[in-house]
Design an enzyme around this catalytic site. Sequence first.
Site: not given
Ligand SMILES: NC(=O)c1ccc[n+]([C@@H]2O[C@H](COP(=O)([O-])OP(=O)(O)OC[C@H]3O[C@@H](n4cnc5c(N)ncnc54)[C@H](O)[C@@H]3O)[C@@H](O)[C@H]2O)c1
Ligand SMILES: N[C@@H](CC=O)C(=O)O
Length: 493
Positions: A259, A293
């Site tokens: 996701e 997101c």
């Molecule tokens: N599609 C969805 O359902 C959804 C939901 C929530 C957030 N998001 C996305 O998440 C992002 C924001 O969250 P974030 O900043 O925590 O994301 P991120 O990718 O930086 O981190 C996510 C997870 O990965 C880990 N991580 C970070 N760097 C890493 C590496 N080099 N190797 C392995 N693991 C690593 C982090 O510690 C965390 O647990 C945004 O892009 C957002 O759109 C998507």
């Molecule tokens: N709002 C989203 C999380 C995205 O960051 C969800 O409902 O899963």
Amino acid sequence: MTLSNMLDDPRLFRQYAYVDGKWTHGDEGREDAVVDPATGEVLGHIPLLEAAQISAAVDAAEAAYVHWRALRADERCERLLAWYDLLQAHREDLALIMTREQGKPLPDARGEVEYGASFVRWFAEEGKRTFGETIPSHIPNAALGTLKEPVGIAALITPWNFPLAMITRKAAAAMAAGCPVIVKPAHETPFSALALAELAERAGIPAGIFNVVLGDAAEVSKLLCDEDRIKALSFTGSTRVGRLLIEQCAHTVKRVSLELGGNAPFIVGPDMDPKEAAYAAVAAKFQTAGQDCLAANRILVHESIHDAFVEQFAERMAALSVGNGLDGEVDLGPLIHRQAVEKAASIVDDAVSRGATLVAGDQNQAPGENFFMPTLLTGVTPQMKVWREENFAPVAGITAYRDDDEAIEMANDTEYGLAAYVYTHDIRRIWKLLRALEYGMVAVNSVKMTGPPVPFGGVKQSGLGREGGVTGIDEYLETKYYCLGALGSVSGS
Ligand SMILES: NC(=O)c1ccc[n+]([C@@H]2O[C@H](COP(=O)([O-])OP(=O)(O)OC[C@H]3O[C@@H](n4cnc5c(N)ncnc54)[C@H](O)[C@@H]3O)[C@@H](O)[C@H]2O)c1
Ligand SMILES: N[C@@H](CC=O)C(=O)O
């Protein structure tokens, strides 16, 4: 006030990892501080586990798996429902923990606890419906069919913006399917995950089924991806890290669910009341201070109502209050850290330097160094970062379009494909946009679109697989085909 002093049940605030039903510190004593993004205050410390401790978590999950998968689905359901009841009973404490570590306003945190708990209840029930099928046989005297079996140990890597719901949406599905889980939460927001572990233990979830490991993100994630005994990886986070994890999982050919990021268009048709559409767009943009997101990243408004829409949007945006999420009626809390503020500022600077108009967003008004005031840019174009990147901040970019075809082309002009919003009451336009938008989810005349019954997920570089809904549990199930031959009398049945 310290976080534990704020809680009715201070035992929900844990500063350890949770492995095999035990609270554990790092073998080498390494630690990391966790700070409140609103105040900079250190909330507590978490241990950084060593590689051998991650491997021990897999040993524990492997041992626990044998008994967990052998339970009847209704027995697993009962334990998950007990977990759900405890999440509900402790929702105020869970919300306080979340607001302190993530920053979101307390009412939003309460909403997330409710939302996160709802996945536990949903999947507790769905676990009882993992039906196989019978297949009309083409082989004489044979009975054919399928069974659904748990995939095995699942590693769950989750982000900081929804510190509780992003865990339960995965963990409840996996556990209902019969899989143990190893959760690696974001290091910014570990305490919600650890409170979930405390409540899982109280709910009678056996040791080794719900584990929370902590440590250097890149190091721990690589260990989990390299581990052959882990059969599924479910990740929510940025597209950048998602790509990296797919590569790391290739060696062990794991089931991968992703996701990832979004860059949602919000399309407003010419028939819309500008005020109604603008209010909806503000709601779709500024939830969780834009760190969502699903946040409306690019707002595309028909040229005939563009100016009226901008006026209404600016007025509504000006009414939003910014401050510490614990304070009364705050609409936007802080961003997660200073780098996020700097990224937001650079996106605004980039847009202005390329010709966008900064309508509102005076950062001198920000109540602290991690805060970013709601910002409105008009005249945004595809050359700007605000268009190309997920800004993950309270920065709204608006542009005008001529006709539906141009709106579709603009909306699809991104590598992302998570969610899109359409506001119009013209049924032909709705159908045309719904079919043409390259997104996994399209919300028409609604800002709210998520919840347990829906298949949540994206296309293009926004992810792989779906969470929630009737298919969410499939991410943690294998299909086993069987052919029972030489049965004698079944031909033709
Ligand atoms: N599609 C969805 O359902 C959804 C939901 C929530 C957030 N998001 C996305 O998440 C992002 C924001 O969250 P974030 O900043 O925590 O994301 P991120 O990718 O930086 O981190 C996510 C997870 O990965 C880990 N991580 C970070 N760097 C890493 C590496 N080099 N190797 C392995 N693991 C690593 C982090 O510690 C965390 O647990 C945004 O892009 C957002 O759109 C998507
Ligand atoms: N709002 C989203 C999380 C995205 O960051 C969800 O409902 O899963």
